[in-house]
Enzyme design. Structure first.
Site, PDB file in Angstrom:
ATOM      1  N   GLU A 107      12.545  -9.342   1.915  1.00  0.00           N
ATOM      2  CA  GLU A 107      11.652  -8.208   2.341  1.00  0.00           C
ATOM      3  C   GLU A 107      12.621  -7.045   2.228  1.00  0.00           C
ATOM      4  OE1 GLU A 107      11.002  -8.742   6.398  1.00  0.00           O
ATOM      5  OE2 GLU A 107      10.065  -6.593   6.565  1.00  0.00           O
ATOM      6  N   ASN A 141       8.039  -5.425  -0.813  1.00  0.00           N
ATOM      7  CA  ASN A 141       7.944  -4.353   0.294  1.00  0.00           C
ATOM      8  C   ASN A 141       6.585  -4.365   0.539  1.00  0.00           C
ATOM      9  OD1 ASN A 141       7.924  -2.135   1.899  1.00  0.00           O
ATOM     10  ND2 ASN A 141       8.949  -0.897   0.159  1.00  0.00           N
ATOM     11  N   TYR A 173      10.850   9.267   1.692  1.00  0.00           N
ATOM     12  CA  TYR A 173      10.922   8.064   0.635  1.00  0.00           C
ATOM     13  C   TYR A 173      11.741   8.317  -0.458  1.00  0.00           C
ATOM     14  CZ  TYR A 173       7.474   5.749   3.850  1.00  0.00           C
ATOM     15  OH  TYR A 173       7.225   5.165   4.763  1.00  0.00           O
ATOM     16  N   ALA A 189       3.217  -0.720   4.755  1.00  0.00           N
ATOM     17  CA  ALA A 189       2.343  -0.874   6.508  1.00  0.00           C
ATOM     18  C   ALA A 189       1.974  -2.178   6.642  1.00  0.00           C
ATOM     19  CB  ALA A 189       1.194   0.018   6.409  1.00  0.00           C
ATOM     20  N   ARG A 221      12.645   4.379  12.998  1.00  0.00           N
ATOM     21  CA  ARG A 221      11.594   4.957  12.758  1.00  0.00           C
ATOM     22  C   ARG A 221      10.467   4.970  14.139  1.00  0.00           C
ATOM     23  NH1 ARG A 221       9.016   4.747   7.317  1.00  0.00           N
ATOM     24  NH2 ARG A 221       7.721   6.588   8.129  1.00  0.00           N
ATOM     25  N   ARG A 272       4.704  11.071  -2.145  1.00  0.00           N
ATOM     26  CA  ARG A 272       4.473  10.838  -0.861  1.00  0.00           C
ATOM     27  C   ARG A 272       5.744  11.029   0.020  1.00  0.00           C
ATOM     28  NH1 ARG A 272       4.803   4.471   1.170  1.00  0.00           N
ATOM     29  NH2 ARG A 272       3.812   5.183   3.220  1.00  0.00           N
ATOM     30  N   HIS A 283      12.814  -2.497   2.538  1.00  0.00           N
ATOM     31  CA  HIS A 283      12.340  -1.506   2.609  1.00  0.00           C
ATOM     32  C   HIS A 283      13.028  -0.048   2.465  1.00  0.00           C
ATOM     33  CE1 HIS A 283       9.056  -3.175   5.387  1.00  0.00           C
ATOM     34  NE2 HIS A 283       9.893  -4.208   5.780  1.00  0.00           N
ATOM     35  N   PRO A 300       0.676  -1.197   0.016  1.00  0.00           N
ATOM     36  CA  PRO A 300      -0.132   0.130   0.154  1.00  0.00           C
ATOM     37  C   PRO A 300       0.889   1.265  -0.080  1.00  0.00           C
ATOM     38  CG  PRO A 300      -0.995  -1.366   1.764  1.00  0.00           C
ATOM     39  CD  PRO A 300       0.246  -2.153   0.948  1.00  0.00           C
ATOM     40  N   ASN A 301       0.383   2.254  -0.668  1.00  0.00           N
ATOM     41  CA  ASN A 301       1.023   3.627  -0.837  1.00  0.00           C
ATOM     42  C   ASN A 301       2.249   3.779  -1.701  1.00  0.00           C
ATOM     43  OD1 ASN A 301      -1.200   4.892   0.612  1.00  0.00           O
ATOM     44  ND2 ASN A 301      -0.328   3.828   2.312  1.00  0.00           N
TER      45      ASN A 301
HETATM   46  C1  DQA Z   1       8.290   1.132   4.168  1.00  0.00           C
HETATM   47  C2  DQA Z   1       8.062   1.102   5.688  1.00  0.00           C
HETATM   48  C3  DQA Z   1       6.921   0.922   6.316  1.00  0.00           C
HETATM   49  O1  DQA Z   1       6.914   1.308   7.715  1.00  0.00           O
HETATM   50  C4  DQA Z   1       5.724   2.129   5.538  1.00  0.00           C
HETATM   51  O2  DQA Z   1       4.309   1.781   6.097  1.00  0.00           O
HETATM   52  C5  DQA Z   1       5.766   2.262   4.182  1.00  0.00           C
HETATM   53  C6  DQA Z   1       7.139   1.843   3.628  1.00  0.00           C
HETATM   54  C7  DQA Z   1       9.299   1.383   3.568  1.00  0.00           C
HETATM   55  O3  DQA Z   1       9.672   0.842   2.557  1.00  0.00           O
HETATM   56  O4  DQA Z   1      10.257   1.986   4.205  1.00  0.00           O
HETATM   57  O5  DQA Z   1       4.606   2.255   3.730  1.00  0.00           O
HETATM   58  O6  DQA Z   1       7.949  -0.269   3.802  1.00  0.00           O
END
Ligand code: DQA
Length: 155
Positions: free
Chosen positions: A98, A74, A22, A77, A107, A17, A100, A9-10
């Site tokens: 995985e 990735n 990011y 959330a 964080r 964003r 990020h 998501p997102n």
């Molecule tokens: C994320 C870190 C997550 O906590 C966050 O909700 C994201 C992006 C990252 O790539 O740093 O949407 O996965």
């Protein structure tokens, strides 16, 4: 050999964003860079993004019917609360990495826990878009080792 990259998501909003966190790079540019590197190394690669937990679960499950050899994910959330995504990764039992963009350990406290980390080969966190590149290098190494082990067995 085929690698599937799944974005949660997102992540479709990268470049717009929270750019301070990011970065300015768009998801399609991250994907393009990975595609170049994968192709150069003789791997097929495909990409999927969804904002919906169930669709991510489906994308993980469908890997088994699509001839996918490894997954880079990735979960965004979903990392921090989705038992369903974790169970799907465990269910398909494919090599999974995985990634990020941000260092989730640096964080907010609610991001420190990953439900996904215990079911993946490894986690790469905190290198911005380069996390995906590192994830791809690691995945290609894992798949090459599996291939070499298979070939050695067949001899
Ligand atoms: C994320 C870190 C997550 O906590 C966050 O909700 C994201 C992006 C990252 O790539 O740093 O949407 O996965």
């Amino acid at each position: 050999m085929k690698i599937k990259v799944i974005h949660g998501p997102n992540l479709n909003m990268l470049g717009v964003r929270e750019v301070n966190l990011y970065g300015p790079m768009k998801l399609e540019d991250i994907n393009k860079n990975m595609e170049v590197v994968a192709k150069q190394n003789g791997f097929d690669i495909e990409f999927y993004q969804s904002n919906h937990e169930g669709d991510i679960v489906d994308a993980i499950q469908e890997s088994l019917n699509e001839g996918v050899d490894g997954i880079i994910i990735n979960p965004a959330a979903l990392t921090h609360y989705s038992i369903a995504v974790r169970d799907a990764i465990a269910a398909v039992n494919l090599p999974t990495i995985e990634v990020h963009l941000t260092n989730i350990s640096r964080r907010e406290e609610f991001r420190h826990k990953s439900l996904i980390s215990p079911v993946v080969a490894g986690t790469i966190t905190g290198f911005g878009p380069f996390s995906y590149h590192l994830g791809l290098i690691a995945m290609m190494q894992i798949l090459n080792e599996i291939k070499m082990a298979k070939e050695a067995k067949e001899k």
